[in-house]
Scaffold this motif. Structure first.
Motif, short mmCIF file in Angstrom:
data_model
loop_
_atom_site.label_atom_id
_atom_site.label_comp_id
_atom_site.label_asym_id
_atom_site.label_seq_id
_atom_site.Cartn_x
_atom_site.Cartn_y
_atom_site.Cartn_z
N CYS A 154 129.28 -54.10 13.80
CA CYS A 154 129.75 -55.48 13.72
C CYS A 154 130.00 -55.87 12.27
N PHE A 193 132.09 -60.85 21.15
CA PHE A 193 131.59 -59.57 20.65
C PHE A 193 132.74 -58.70 20.15
N LEU A 197 124.42 -63.38 19.55
CA LEU A 197 125.40 -62.95 20.54
C LEU A 197 124.76 -62.10 21.63
N LEU A 198 123.80 -61.24 21.28
CA LEU A 198 123.09 -60.46 22.29
C LEU A 198 122.31 -61.37 23.24
N VAL A 219 124.53 -61.44 15.20
CA VAL A 219 124.53 -60.36 16.21
C VAL A 219 123.41 -60.58 17.23
N MET A 236 124.95 -51.90 17.27
CA MET A 236 125.75 -53.11 17.10
C MET A 236 125.71 -53.60 15.66
N SER A 244 133.80 -59.74 16.86
CA SER A 244 132.81 -59.49 15.81
C SER A 244 132.81 -58.04 15.35
N HIS A 249 132.94 -51.88 23.89
CA HIS A 249 133.36 -52.90 24.86
C HIS A 249 133.12 -52.40 26.29
#
Length: 613
Positions: free
Chosen positions: A165, A213, A175-176, A172, A161, A216, A121
């Protein structure tokens, strides 16, 4: 003069001291980083050799702190500009650390430390604040045509990730992509000097994607052994460790004379039941002067210890009138007893490993459900952003209506100017015709030349004035057209921005719904995992009891084997055994094999006693 000189010397000494302090601090930071890298390499090498475990609390805590320090290196603080090479180095270190740990003793310690530290994060938040970080996010989202270093850093981020995740790989990647677009939108709003409302809205979009994120990511409690599978395996081991119940037709009562099987050689001798409680307790009979039957029907004739093996399983006691036959041949029985010794030893080691594993698991404190309330938070954020989407739709409709009005105004203005230009052209044509007529009349009427010249001058001036008016009208038409076109393009840009934000929010809403569904599934799995953990906490006494029973069974099997060998070596058939080289060779091989088992049992028992003390 001396005071001035002394003051100058003091200032010079203070300056030298400050330089020395700065050099010492720089050297200390470099030494700490070097020692940290060396510690990583040494610990990884030792772990790969199996000399230590990376799952110890101290090791996990150190690794989590190291992840946090490395994540903070991605901050562009103090006016320093973050480079793509620095981002790639940190992400490559994280990926290599996970792969190296996967080859060592533990496959989850690095991932668990990464999740516990919240370093991901921190890193994602820092990457959205720098140009290099946003470039790496774009490369991780799959944008083509990026430089090689940015592509490599993006691949490292994507691999990290995917491992951290709990959602599928396509989600994923989505989300990126959303994170990269939201970060670019906020940066563009700050560069354009947007108002506070627009900048706050862009910041809210970015925070929402970061919250998605975070939701996830796996929780640290989800990484590690499967509690339900461990519970099933422990229950299966406990079930297999229990001795199978032998079917017995009739169980004799206390005081009955029976035939009992001597565990040493498998032969049956006369005995008397003294007590029945699960096992049958007996007393081996002696023939005496009034005994019945043959001498070899009594255990005392073999020279064996009559105080041994007085508690037998019900299947080893028979109330038949005739003497039962031996269960198996003597050599086969020794082989069977030795195999049972080995089986009990293997079961003892298995149950001891289960006890150690359950002991280490039971020492971990049960945490509350980490996923509780996370789905509700995402639902609240999603509803808030759905309201923002509705407001953006209204803004887009207003922009569209304003653009339509400008287009109509532009069309009307263009038509009006064109009509005025056409009328000017017609007027010019009329004037030109009139001019031609007058010139012709001047040629024809020379006598009227003076008067006609005056008229010609008047008409010429009128033509010039009309041309000037036409040029002015054309310039006004062009100026108005350019102004309206500029306003129209600005409205189109604003409408495009609103459309892009609307698409971003709608895609984020869809991703939020998917993550909420996955969170519900993960919450159910967490509940089942907690139930399995509670069940596992109740298993150590059973496993310890099974371990102790395995050791008792192994000891009894060894006693039976030793009793059989004692009877064979010192009993009536000792001469036959001495005269049979094949039997002696087989007995020596079995003796050596039993010696190895006995030494191993002694080591395990001593080690267990030392651990208990």
């Amino acid at each position: 003069a001396s005071s001035v000189q002394r003051f100058a010397e003091q200032a010079e000494l203070q300056h030298l001291g400050e330089q020395f302090l700065a050099s010492a601090q720089t050297l200390a930071e470099q030494s700490e980083a070097a020692l940290s890298n060396v510690a990583d390499k040494v610990t990884g090498g030792v772990s790969s050799l199996g000399l230590t475990s990376e799952d110890s609390p101290k090791r996990s805590g150190d690794l989590a702190q190291r992840f946090v320090r490395e994540a903070k290196q991605l901050e562009s603080a103090g006016g320093t500009r973050l480079m793509v090479a620095e981002v790639a180095e940190v992400l490559h270190t994280w990926q290599e650390r996970g792969e190296r740990t996967r080859q060592g003793l533990s496959s989850t310690s690095a991932l668990k430390a990464l999740l516990q530290s919240q370093a991901l994060h921190i890193a994602l938040t820092d990457l959205t604040r720098s140009r290099a970080g946003r470039a790496v996010l774009s490369a991780a989202a799959g944008e083509q045509g990026r430089p090689v270093l940015e592509t490599e850093a993006g691949n490292h981020l994507k691999e990290v990730m995917l491992r951290a995740c709990a959602v599928p790989a396509p989600l994923v990647k989505q989300l990126l992509t959303l994170l990269s677009e939201a970060a670019e939108e906020k940066c563009q709003a700050r560069r354009d000097g947007a108002d506070a409302v627009l900048l706050h809205s862009a910041s809210q979009d970015l925070q929402w994607i970061l919250a998605l994120f975070s939701a996830s990511l796996l929780d640290a409690s989800e990484v590690g052994p499967d509690d339900a599978a461990d519970l099933r395996s422990v229950e299966a081991l406990l079930a297999t460790s229990e001795a199978p119940k032998e079917a017995v037709e009739t169980v004799p009562a206390a005081g009955d004379e029976v035939w009992a099987c001597w565990p040493g050689d498998g032969r049956w001798f006369r005995a008397k039941v003294t007590r029945v409680s699960g096992r049958v307790e007996i007393a081996w009979l002696r023939r005496g002067s009034e005994g019945t039957g043959q001498e070899d029907e009594y255990l005392s004739s073999t020279g064996c210890d009559e105080l041994q093996f007085t508690r037998l399983p019900p299947a080893s006691v028979s109330a038949a009138k005739e003497r039962p036959n031996p269960v198996v041949q003597e050599a086969d029985r020794w082989q069977e007893q030795l195999s049972r010794v080995e089986e009990c030893g293997a079961r003892f080691r298995t149950m001891r490993a289960v006890c150690q594993k359950l002991s280490s698991r039971s020492s971990e404190a049960l945490r509350e459900d980490p996923l509780q309330g996370l789905a509700d938070q995402l639902t609240a954020l999603r509803k808030e952003n759905e309201a923002r989407i509705s407001s953006l739709l209204n803004v887009a409709e207003e922009r569209a209506s304003v653009g339509g009005g400008i287009n109509e105004q532009l069309a009307c203005s263009t038509e009006g100017f064109q009509a005025e230009i056409d009328s000017m052209k017609q007027e010019q044509q009329v004037l030109q015709t009139r001019l031609d007529t007058l010139r012709k009349e001047r040629q024809e009427l020379a006598e009227k030349l003076q008067a006609m010249d005056e008229q010609i001058l008047v008409v010429t001036a009128a033509c010039k004035e009309a041309a000037q008016r036409e040029n002015q009208v054309r310039a006004s038409a062009q100026r108005v057209s350019v102004e309206l076109q500029r306003e129209l393009s600005m409205e189109e840009v604003e409408a495009r921005k609103v459309g892009d934000r609307q698409r971003l929010l709608m895609e984020a809403t869809a991703a939020s719904r998917d993550i909420e569904g996955l969170l519900a599934t993960r919450a159910e799995a967490a509940t089942a995992r907690r139930a399995a953990q509670e069940e596992l906490r109740q298993q150590p006494p059973k496993a310890a009891k099974a371990c102790l029973q395995s050791e008792k069974d192994r000891g009894r099997a060894l006693e039976e084997l030793m009793a059989g060998w004692h009877s064979a070596i010192w009993g009536p058939k000792a001469k036959e055994l001495a005269a049979d080289p094949g039997a002696l060779s087989a007995l020596r091989a079995l003796h050596a094999r039993a010696g190895g088992q006995l030494q191993q049992a002694w080591k395990e028992t001593v080690q267990l006693a030392a651990e208990c003390l």
